[in-house]
Write an enzyme that holds these catalytic residues in place. Sequence first.
Site, short mmCIF file in Angstrom:
data_model
loop_
_atom_site.label_atom_id
_atom_site.label_comp_id
_atom_site.label_asym_id
_atom_site.label_seq_id
_atom_site.Cartn_x
_atom_site.Cartn_y
_atom_site.Cartn_z
N SER A 259 22.62 0.06 -10.03
CA SER A 259 21.37 0.14 -10.85
C SER A 259 21.19 -0.24 -12.16
CB SER A 259 19.85 1.14 -10.37
OG SER A 259 19.23 0.98 -10.76
N HIS B 67 21.78 -4.24 -8.42
CA HIS B 67 20.33 -3.72 -7.94
C HIS B 67 19.29 -3.19 -8.88
CE1 HIS B 67 18.02 -0.92 -5.10
NE2 HIS B 67 17.78 -0.33 -6.25
N ASP C 120 14.93 -2.31 -9.79
CA ASP C 120 14.22 -1.33 -9.60
C ASP C 120 13.28 -1.84 -10.52
OD1 ASP C 120 15.54 0.40 -7.99
OD2 ASP C 120 16.80 1.39 -10.02
N MET D 142 9.27 -1.10 -10.90
CA MET D 142 8.24 0.08 -10.76
C MET D 142 6.80 -0.69 -11.01
SD MET D 142 10.56 2.73 -11.73
CE MET D 142 12.22 2.97 -10.92
N HIS E 207 14.22 -4.17 -5.28
CA HIS E 207 13.93 -2.93 -4.90
C HIS E 207 12.59 -2.77 -5.50
CE1 HIS E 207 14.67 2.36 -4.68
NE2 HIS E 207 13.10 1.11 -3.54
N MET F 121 9.06 -1.13 -5.77
CA MET F 121 8.58 0.35 -6.32
C MET F 121 7.14 -0.01 -6.25
SD MET F 121 11.27 2.73 -7.48
CE MET F 121 12.77 0.92 -7.87
N MET G 15 16.41 6.53 0.11
CA MET G 15 16.47 7.01 -0.74
C MET G 15 16.57 8.87 -1.65
SD MET G 15 14.97 5.21 -2.87
CE MET G 15 15.45 5.90 -4.11
N ASP H 64 19.87 4.86 -2.12
CA ASP H 64 19.98 5.00 -3.60
C ASP H 64 19.25 6.10 -4.75
OD1 ASP H 64 18.46 3.90 -6.17
OD2 ASP H 64 17.05 2.90 -5.52
C1 DX5 Z 1 14.95 5.41 -8.26
C2 DX5 Z 1 15.77 4.47 -8.27
C3 DX5 Z 1 17.22 4.01 -8.39
C4 DX5 Z 1 17.62 4.55 -9.48
C5 DX5 Z 1 19.42 4.77 -9.59
O1 DX5 Z 1 14.02 4.98 -8.19
O2 DX5 Z 1 15.50 3.57 -7.29
O3 DX5 Z 1 17.77 3.09 -8.24
O4 DX5 Z 1 17.52 4.11 -10.78
O5 DX5 Z 1 20.09 5.79 -10.61
P1 DX5 Z 1 20.70 6.38 -10.52
O6 DX5 Z 1 22.19 6.55 -9.41
O7 DX5 Z 1 21.45 6.68 -11.56
O8 DX5 Z 1 20.31 8.32 -9.75
ZN ZN Z 2 16.60 1.27 -6.67
#
Ligand code: DX5
Ligand code: ZN
Length: 215
Positions: free
Chosen positions: A7, A32, A34, A36, A65, A67, A136, A174
Amino acid sequence: MIKISPSLLAADFSRLESEIKRVEDGGADWLHLDVMDGAFVPNISFGPCVISSLRKHSGMFFDVHLMINEPIRYIEDYKKAGADAITVHIEACSDVAETLKKIRALGLKSGLSIKPATPVSAITPYLELCDIVLVMTVEPGFGGQKLIPETVDKVRQVSELCRAKGLDVEIEADGGITPENVSSLIANGLNVAVAGSAVFKAEEPSKAIELLKGE
Ligand code: DX5
Ligand code: ZN
């Protein structure tokens, strides 16, 4: 052997190109990303502009991903930015089936994610529309949290459901995944492990990736 999808949230944002190269050279299978929106989750990360800039510097499989609320509004933008797979949250979509169909219609892999409190039964009606199910293992929003042990059994439930339906779905988890806890996820049917801190904060990402793959 499972795939590792580091990620980018845990990378040094001041030098993303070299950070990506570090994990690509280290044997990462996917990247990955993320996204947000500060509404579906209480944090803001990056959007399509950053992803399309990175696309020019990497041939990795971009595992995006989302969110964000009502992601259907932005699927084309992320396709244009260079996503290979787009995963949306069931809790964020008013029309889950239409959202997944739209992702596939653009030629991308479609993913559906569930937060820790959402039961696996919620995604059952949509499994035929999914190439990926993302369980998750922490509350979405932040990297560096501890895996919630109760979520491990959800990986088993998803994997059993897919097997029973004869579906070829990537089962991804994740949040909070480390070399110490990944084996319990693998034993429960995990195919793709997302790992932010465990890979990007490691001195040698290749070692961390090897450990996570159980090699
Ligand atoms: C959380 C994200 C994850 C996160 C994973 O909302 O979707 O992808 O960044 O990071 P670690 O492995 O540090 O928990
Ligand atoms: Zn993620």
